[in-house]
Design a protein around this motif. Structure first.
Motif, PDB file in Angstrom:
ATOM      1  N   ILE A  35       0.769  -1.224  -0.080  1.00 52.62           N
ATOM      2  CA  ILE A  35       0.022   0.083   0.005  1.00 52.62           C
ATOM      3  C   ILE A  35       0.786   1.185  -0.252  1.00 52.62           C
ATOM      4  CG2 ILE A  35      -1.633   1.259   1.422  1.00 52.62           C
ATOM      5  CD1 ILE A  35      -2.921  -1.419   2.218  1.00 52.62           C
ATOM      6  N   ARG A  36       1.805   1.242   1.012  1.00 49.37           N
ATOM      7  CA  ARG A  36       2.774   2.519   0.853  1.00 49.37           C
ATOM      8  C   ARG A  36       3.409   2.686  -0.690  1.00 49.37           C
ATOM      9  NH1 ARG A  36       3.565   0.388   5.914  1.00 49.37           N
ATOM     10  NH2 ARG A  36       5.191  -0.752   5.341  1.00 49.37           N
ATOM     11  N   GLU A  37       3.979   1.616  -0.930  1.00 44.63           N
ATOM     12  CA  GLU A  37       4.629   1.569  -2.451  1.00 44.63           C
ATOM     13  C   GLU A  37       3.611   2.363  -3.482  1.00 44.63           C
ATOM     14  OE1 GLU A  37       6.159  -2.045  -3.552  1.00 44.63           O
ATOM     15  OE2 GLU A  37       7.659  -1.987  -2.034  1.00 44.63           O
ATOM     16  N   ILE A  38       2.048   1.757  -3.462  1.00 44.71           N
ATOM     17  CA  ILE A  38       1.184   2.291  -4.352  1.00 44.71           C
ATOM     18  C   ILE A  38       0.839   3.820  -3.997  1.00 44.71           C
ATOM     19  CG2 ILE A  38      -1.303   2.197  -5.169  1.00 44.71           C
ATOM     20  CD1 ILE A  38      -1.001  -0.767  -4.385  1.00 44.71           C
ATOM     21  N   VAL A  39       0.732   4.128  -2.901  1.00 49.39           N
ATOM     22  CA  VAL A  39       0.637   5.571  -2.590  1.00 49.39           C
ATOM     23  C   VAL A  39       1.789   6.297  -2.931  1.00 49.39           C
ATOM     24  CG1 VAL A  39       0.530   7.233  -0.710  1.00 49.39           C
ATOM     25  CG2 VAL A  39      -1.036   5.121  -0.439  1.00 49.39           C
ATOM     26  N   ASP A  40       2.966   6.084  -2.767  1.00 51.39           N
ATOM     27  CA  ASP A  40       4.055   6.904  -3.176  1.00 51.39           C
ATOM     28  C   ASP A  40       4.234   6.753  -4.774  1.00 51.39           C
ATOM     29  OD1 ASP A  40       5.008   7.185  -0.465  1.00 51.39           O
ATOM     30  OD2 ASP A  40       6.417   5.430  -0.659  1.00 51.39           O
ATOM     31  N   PHE A  41       3.862   5.662  -5.386  1.00 51.07           N
ATOM     32  CA  PHE A  41       3.786   5.916  -6.914  1.00 51.07           C
ATOM     33  C   PHE A  41       2.853   6.766  -7.275  1.00 51.07           C
ATOM     34  CE2 PHE A  41       2.294   4.259 -10.970  1.00 51.07           C
ATOM     35  CZ  PHE A  41       3.453   4.180 -11.913  1.00 51.07           C
ATOM     36  N   THR A  42       1.551   6.802  -6.954  1.00 52.86           N
ATOM     37  CA  THR A  42       0.178   7.482  -7.441  1.00 52.86           C
ATOM     38  C   THR A  42       0.341   8.756  -6.976  1.00 52.86           C
ATOM     39  OG1 THR A  42      -1.124   6.550  -5.870  1.00 52.86           O
ATOM     40  CG2 THR A  42      -1.041   5.406  -7.905  1.00 52.86           C
ATOM     41  N   GLN A  43       0.911   9.092  -5.650  1.00 58.60           N
ATOM     42  CA  GLN A  43       0.725  10.296  -5.000  1.00 58.60           C
ATOM     43  C   GLN A  43      -0.751  10.773  -4.634  1.00 58.60           C
ATOM     44  OE1 GLN A  43       3.691  12.389  -4.271  1.00 58.60           O
ATOM     45  NE2 GLN A  43       4.313  10.455  -4.264  1.00 58.60           N
ATOM     46  N   ILE A  44      -1.423   9.946  -4.216  1.00 60.37           N
ATOM     47  CA  ILE A  44      -2.499   9.716  -3.754  1.00 60.37           C
ATOM     48  C   ILE A  44      -2.885   9.801  -2.300  1.00 60.37           C
ATOM     49  CG2 ILE A  44      -4.986   8.612  -3.686  1.00 60.37           C
ATOM     50  CD1 ILE A  44      -4.552   7.561  -6.660  1.00 60.37           C
ATOM     51  N   PRO A  45      -3.482  10.774  -1.700  1.00 59.77           N
ATOM     52  CA  PRO A  45      -3.361  11.005  -0.279  1.00 59.77           C
ATOM     53  C   PRO A  45      -4.237   9.853   0.517  1.00 59.77           C
ATOM     54  CG  PRO A  45      -4.528  13.029  -1.264  1.00 59.77           C
ATOM     55  CD  PRO A  45      -4.014  11.834  -2.321  1.00 59.77           C
ATOM     56  N   THR A  46      -4.228   9.624   1.581  1.00 64.29           N
ATOM     57  CA  THR A  46      -4.508   8.559   2.490  1.00 64.29           C
ATOM     58  C   THR A  46      -5.227   9.063   3.723  1.00 64.29           C
ATOM     59  OG1 THR A  46      -2.638   7.872   3.804  1.00 64.29           O
ATOM     60  CG2 THR A  46      -2.986   6.844   1.512  1.00 64.29           C
ATOM     61  N   VAL A  47      -6.295   8.245   4.033  1.00 63.43           N
ATOM     62  CA  VAL A  47      -6.951   8.373   5.409  1.00 63.43           C
ATOM     63  C   VAL A  47      -6.968   6.664   5.828  1.00 63.43           C
ATOM     64  CG1 VAL A  47      -8.211  10.367   5.169  1.00 63.43           C
ATOM     65  CG2 VAL A  47      -9.264   8.334   4.385  1.00 63.43           C
ATOM     66  N   GLU A  48      -7.003   6.551   7.312  1.00 58.63           N
ATOM     67  CA  GLU A  48      -6.765   5.339   7.814  1.00 58.63           C
ATOM     68  C   GLU A  48      -8.075   5.184   8.802  1.00 58.63           C
ATOM     69  OE1 GLU A  48      -2.694   4.134   8.574  1.00 58.63           O
ATOM     70  OE2 GLU A  48      -2.998   6.177   8.952  1.00 58.63           O
ATOM     71  N   ASP A  59       4.195  10.201   9.930  1.00 59.00           N
ATOM     72  CA  ASP A  59       4.579  11.703   9.387  1.00 59.00           C
ATOM     73  C   ASP A  59       4.821  11.386   7.968  1.00 59.00           C
ATOM     74  OD1 ASP A  59       6.397   9.526   9.240  1.00 59.00           O
ATOM     75  OD2 ASP A  59       8.250  10.962   9.971  1.00 59.00           O
ATOM     76  N   HIS A  60       4.027  10.714   7.253  1.00 52.65           N
ATOM     77  CA  HIS A  60       4.030  10.510   5.987  1.00 52.65           C
ATOM     78  C   HIS A  60       3.460  11.603   5.183  1.00 52.65           C
ATOM     79  CE1 HIS A  60       3.530   8.941   1.437  1.00 52.65           C
ATOM     80  NE2 HIS A  60       4.349   8.228   1.924  1.00 52.65           N
ATOM     81  N   PRO A  61       3.972  12.347   4.273  1.00 50.78           N
ATOM     82  CA  PRO A  61       3.366  13.604   3.712  1.00 50.78           C
ATOM     83  C   PRO A  61       1.987  13.363   2.977  1.00 50.78           C
ATOM     84  CG  PRO A  61       5.431  12.967   2.390  1.00 50.78           C
ATOM     85  CD  PRO A  61       5.092  11.997   3.689  1.00 50.78           C
ATOM     86  N   LEU A  62       1.625  12.241   2.566  1.00 50.45           N
ATOM     87  CA  LEU A  62       0.360  11.871   1.893  1.00 50.45           C
ATOM     88  C   LEU A  62      -0.683  11.364   2.909  1.00 50.45           C
ATOM     89  CD1 LEU A  62       1.671  10.521  -1.311  1.00 50.45           C
ATOM     90  CD2 LEU A  62       0.517  12.742  -0.945  1.00 50.45           C
ATOM     91  N   ARG A  63      -0.424  11.185   4.269  1.00 47.71           N
ATOM     92  CA  ARG A  63      -1.216  10.802   5.078  1.00 47.71           C
ATOM     93  C   ARG A  63      -2.046  12.084   5.629  1.00 47.71           C
ATOM     94  NH1 ARG A  63      -1.707  10.077  10.912  1.00 47.71           N
ATOM     95  NH2 ARG A  63      -2.849   8.459  11.488  1.00 47.71           N
ATOM     96  N   LEU A  64      -3.423  11.903   5.544  1.00 49.90           N
ATOM     97  CA  LEU A  64      -4.348  13.322   6.050  1.00 49.90           C
ATOM     98  C   LEU A  64      -4.596  12.794   7.421  1.00 49.90           C
ATOM     99  CD1 LEU A  64      -6.715  13.160   2.748  1.00 49.90           C
ATOM    100  CD2 LEU A  64      -4.487  14.774   3.506  1.00 49.90           C
TER     101      LEU A  64
END
Length: 64
Positions: A35-48, A59-64
């Motif tokens: 999941i982290r690899e896909i997020v880094d590749f696509t640059q799509i933000p995430t929520v959990e 502290d991941h920059p795409l984690r909202l």
């Protein structure tokens, strides 16, 4: 079709503001690294969800 074209043409085709919504299944299936690899590749933000907390580093920059 390459993986990059697949993502561009299928997943993001009509998305205006995409976001990954990550739940407990990511933890149970031990898919965090993928999941982290896909997020880094696509640059799509995430929520959990509460059950998905810990999939992304806090502290991941795409984690909202």
């Amino acid at each position: 079709m390459t993986n990059e074209n697949y993502i561009d043409n299928f997943i993001l085709a009509d998305a205006k503001k995409p976001v990954f919504y990550i739940g407990g299944g990511a933890i149970r299936s031990q898919a965090g690294k993928l999941i982290r690899e896909i997020v880094d590749f696509t640059q799509i933000p995430t929520v959990e969800t509460l059950m998905g907390l810990g999939t992304m580093k806090f502290d991941h920059p795409l984690r909202l």
